[in-house]
Scaffold this active site. Structure first.
Site, mmCIF file in Angstrom:
data_model
loop_
_atom_site.group_PDB
_atom_site.id
_atom_site.type_symbol
_atom_site.label_atom_id
_atom_site.label_comp_id
_atom_site.label_asym_id
_atom_site.label_seq_id
_atom_site.Cartn_x
_atom_site.Cartn_y
_atom_site.Cartn_z
ATOM 1 N N GLU A 93 0.826 -1.201 0.000
ATOM 2 C CA GLU A 93 0.000 0.000 0.000
ATOM 3 C C GLU A 93 0.861 1.252 0.000
ATOM 4 O O GLU A 93 1.963 1.265 0.557
ATOM 5 C CB GLU A 93 -0.937 -0.017 1.214
ATOM 6 C CG GLU A 93 -1.978 -1.121 1.119
ATOM 7 C CD GLU A 93 -2.963 -1.161 2.275
ATOM 8 O OE1 GLU A 93 -4.021 -1.796 2.114
ATOM 9 O OE2 GLU A 93 -2.678 -0.577 3.343
ATOM 10 N N CYS A 106 3.749 8.539 0.618
ATOM 11 C CA CYS A 106 4.219 7.593 1.627
ATOM 12 C C CYS A 106 4.292 6.220 0.965
ATOM 13 O O CYS A 106 3.268 5.699 0.500
ATOM 14 C CB CYS A 106 3.267 7.570 2.822
ATOM 15 S SG CYS A 106 3.704 6.333 4.067
ATOM 16 N N CYS A 113 6.227 -7.156 7.031
ATOM 17 C CA CYS A 113 7.325 -6.664 7.866
ATOM 18 C C CYS A 113 7.693 -7.744 8.873
ATOM 19 O O CYS A 113 6.830 -8.496 9.325
ATOM 20 C CB CYS A 113 6.906 -5.385 8.594
ATOM 21 S SG CYS A 113 8.255 -4.575 9.499
ATOM 22 N N CYS A 117 6.259 -4.771 15.497
ATOM 23 C CA CYS A 117 5.927 -3.690 16.423
ATOM 24 C C CYS A 117 4.457 -3.827 16.835
ATOM 25 O O CYS A 117 3.588 -4.024 15.985
ATOM 26 C CB CYS A 117 6.184 -2.327 15.779
ATOM 27 S SG CYS A 117 7.922 -2.038 15.369
ATOM 28 N N CYS A 120 1.536 -1.506 15.274
ATOM 29 C CA CYS A 120 1.504 -1.284 13.824
ATOM 30 C C CYS A 120 0.817 -2.449 13.126
ATOM 31 O O CYS A 120 1.184 -3.612 13.339
ATOM 32 C CB CYS A 120 2.935 -1.128 13.305
ATOM 33 S SG CYS A 120 3.054 -0.925 11.512
ATOM 34 N N GLY A 164 6.889 -2.145 5.923
ATOM 35 C CA GLY A 164 8.242 -2.668 5.927
ATOM 36 C C GLY A 164 9.252 -1.763 6.616
ATOM 37 O O GLY A 164 8.977 -0.598 6.914
ATOM 38 N N GLU A 165 10.420 -2.317 6.891
ATOM 39 C CA GLU A 165 11.544 -1.597 7.483
ATOM 40 C C GLU A 165 12.557 -1.290 6.370
ATOM 41 O O GLU A 165 13.236 -2.192 5.865
ATOM 42 C CB GLU A 165 12.200 -2.442 8.574
ATOM 43 C CG GLU A 165 13.564 -1.976 9.047
ATOM 44 C CD GLU A 165 13.622 -0.507 9.471
ATOM 45 O OE1 GLU A 165 14.426 0.242 8.887
ATOM 46 O OE2 GLU A 165 12.854 -0.120 10.380
ATOM 47 N N SER A 196 12.346 6.435 7.159
ATOM 48 C CA SER A 196 12.010 6.179 8.561
ATOM 49 C C SER A 196 12.443 4.774 8.938
ATOM 50 O O SER A 196 12.209 3.814 8.202
ATOM 51 C CB SER A 196 10.503 6.333 8.767
ATOM 52 O OG SER A 196 10.146 6.005 10.097
ATOM 53 N N SER A 219 11.769 5.999 14.472
ATOM 54 C CA SER A 219 10.523 5.689 15.172
ATOM 55 C C SER A 219 10.891 5.321 16.609
ATOM 56 O O SER A 219 11.247 4.184 16.890
ATOM 57 C CB SER A 219 9.797 4.527 14.480
ATOM 58 O OG SER A 219 9.379 4.901 13.197
ATOM 59 N N LEU A 220 10.800 6.290 17.494
ATOM 60 C CA LEU A 220 11.266 6.114 18.872
ATOM 61 C C LEU A 220 10.165 5.498 19.745
ATOM 62 O O LEU A 220 10.299 4.393 20.248
ATOM 63 C CB LEU A 220 11.717 7.465 19.427
ATOM 64 C CG LEU A 220 12.330 7.481 20.819
ATOM 65 C CD1 LEU A 220 13.598 6.650 20.861
ATOM 66 C CD2 LEU A 220 12.614 8.917 21.255
ATOM 67 N N HIS A 221 9.110 6.243 19.977
ATOM 68 C CA HIS A 221 7.861 5.788 20.608
ATOM 69 C C HIS A 221 7.957 5.436 22.079
ATOM 70 O O HIS A 221 6.919 5.291 22.746
ATOM 71 C CB HIS A 221 7.242 4.623 19.839
ATOM 72 C CG HIS A 221 7.069 4.885 18.380
ATOM 73 N ND1 HIS A 221 6.592 6.085 17.895
ATOM 74 C CD2 HIS A 221 7.335 4.128 17.291
ATOM 75 C CE1 HIS A 221 6.561 6.053 16.577
ATOM 76 N NE2 HIS A 221 7.026 4.881 16.181
ATOM 77 N N ASN A 296 -3.339 5.813 16.038
ATOM 78 C CA ASN A 296 -4.438 5.434 15.151
ATOM 79 C C ASN A 296 -4.808 3.979 15.411
ATOM 80 O O ASN A 296 -3.962 3.103 15.293
ATOM 81 C CB ASN A 296 -4.021 5.615 13.691
ATOM 82 C CG ASN A 296 -3.589 7.032 13.410
ATOM 83 O OD1 ASN A 296 -4.364 7.967 13.585
ATOM 84 N ND2 ASN A 296 -2.332 7.220 13.015
ATOM 85 N N CYS A 339 -0.820 6.672 9.946
ATOM 86 C CA CYS A 339 0.390 6.068 10.481
ATOM 87 C C CYS A 339 0.064 4.800 11.273
ATOM 88 O O CYS A 339 -0.760 4.823 12.181
ATOM 89 C CB CYS A 339 1.090 7.080 11.389
ATOM 90 S SG CYS A 339 2.576 6.470 12.174
#
Length: 360
Positions: A93, A106, A113, A117, A120, A164-165, A196, A219-221, A296, A339
């Protein structure tokens, strides 16, 4: 499976050699190369300034596995989510995010992935394969066409924040950016591109060694290892100290912009103590901006976003401590385009329908 080579995996020099060896003029290679990259032809038949005979000859020797738009959904806020169908039937996507001043694409870098996480949607999918660089390029080219059709404006920014990473598909991501920024590609400035990462310290250092010219977002979070490992298993092998060291090395080698992404989760990482820990990390890295992101929701996950008072207090505390932070309001939530929401529901539905139809 076809034994023919993907024509877009040939350099201009290799194309020229092919034409000369087969009795054609070398300048034909430049014509084909322009069709492949600048004019984004999706078939040999579309290369109308080549003879029919030459187009047939190319078709006999090469494949052109162009990415196709599957389905398109438009959000109430103007965001457009696309499912992109790859030549092998897999789907990823990509999202077009229009504002008054920007047209942002994006894009995805992997089918699924492997990082799992917890917040996600893509993290709950199996990683099937990496995207080739020409497939990533196709995503950008198709979103650029969509931007032009919708607003008459070209893309202004690209973020590798889809499925994906990116740093686990390192060579294809870098080669896609090389093609996107090339004068005989899309000609975009690398400063308009942000990659990212969930945090692969070794590859962040490699970005520095390779002197890349694009921006980097982490991407810390969560700002301590215990909490971060709870929601991002990659932190077990890439601690915050390792990431801080890698980011400083990246900045020393490139001088490129670094940003943090920080999703707020209710009663998990939204307290003033959490903000204090974030401030400590912010002060150890030359970070340009902290994007505080509203969570989200995704199916079957217990995370919730904090109330507006908690979010405001968190932002106010960061501002008081001279942290350059802003709330990034999510776009496209009503079509699962925001996101963390890209999950390829269409493909999941297709698989479920196929399974149901085969049941006796």
């Amino acid at each position: 499976m076809s034994s023919k080579k993907n024509i877009r995996h040939l350099s201009l020099t290799e194309l020229q050699d092919f034409f000369v060896k087969n009795g054609e003029k070398a300048f034909r290679a430049k014509q084909v190369y322009e069709w492949l990259w600048t004019r984004h032809a999706t078939s040999f038949e579309a290369m109308t300034n080549l003879s029919k005979q030459l187009r047939t000859y190319l078709e006999e020797h090469f494949v052109l596995p162009a990415v196709q738009v599957g389905t398109t959904q438009q959000s109430n806020d103007g965001t457009i989510k696309n499912s992109f169908r790859l030549a092998d039937g897999n789907i990823v996507e990509g999202v077009l995010i229009p504002t008054d001043t920007r047209q942002t694409a994006c894009v995805s870098s992997q089918v699924g992935c492997s990082l799992s996480c917890k917040f996600c949607a893509t993290g709950y999918m199996e990683r099937k394969r990496n995207l080739d660089y020409d497939e990533i390029y196709d995503e950008v080219a198709l979103l650029n066409q969509q931007a032009l059709a919708q607003s008459g404006k070209k893309l202004t920014n690209i973020v590798y924040m889809g499925m994906g990473e990116p740093l686990l598909n390192y060579s294809n991501v870098l080669k896609s950016i090389e093609r996107i920024t090339a004068p005989d590609g899309l000609g975009m400035s690398p400063k308009r591109i942000t990659v990212s990462t969930a945090g692969v310290a070794k590859m962040i250092r490699k970005l520095g060694d390779d002197k890349v010219r694009f921006n980097l977002a982490l991407s810390l979070h969560a700002a301590n290892d215990k909490k971060r490992s709870q929601i991002m298993p990659i932190n077990d092998s890439n601690s915050l100290k390792e990431l801080i060291d890698a980011l400083n090395y990246f900045y020393k080698q490139t001088g490129n912009e670094i940003s943090f992404e920080y999703i707020l989760f209710q009663n998990f990482n939204d307290s003033l103590q959490d903000a204090d820990e974030l401030i400590k990390i912010y002060r150890q890295v030359p970070v340009d901006l902290v994007n505080v992101i509203e969570y989200n929701p995704i199916d079957n996950v217990v995370f919730r976003k904090p109330d507006s008072e908690t979010t405001d207090a968190f932002l106010a505390y960061l501002a008081k401590n001279k942290v350059n932070a802003r709330v990034r309001r999510s776009r496209g939530k009503d079509i699962d385009a925001a996101c963390g929401q890209l999950a390829n529901k269409q493909k999941a539905n297709e698989i479920a329908e196929a399974a149901a139809s085969s049941t006796i």
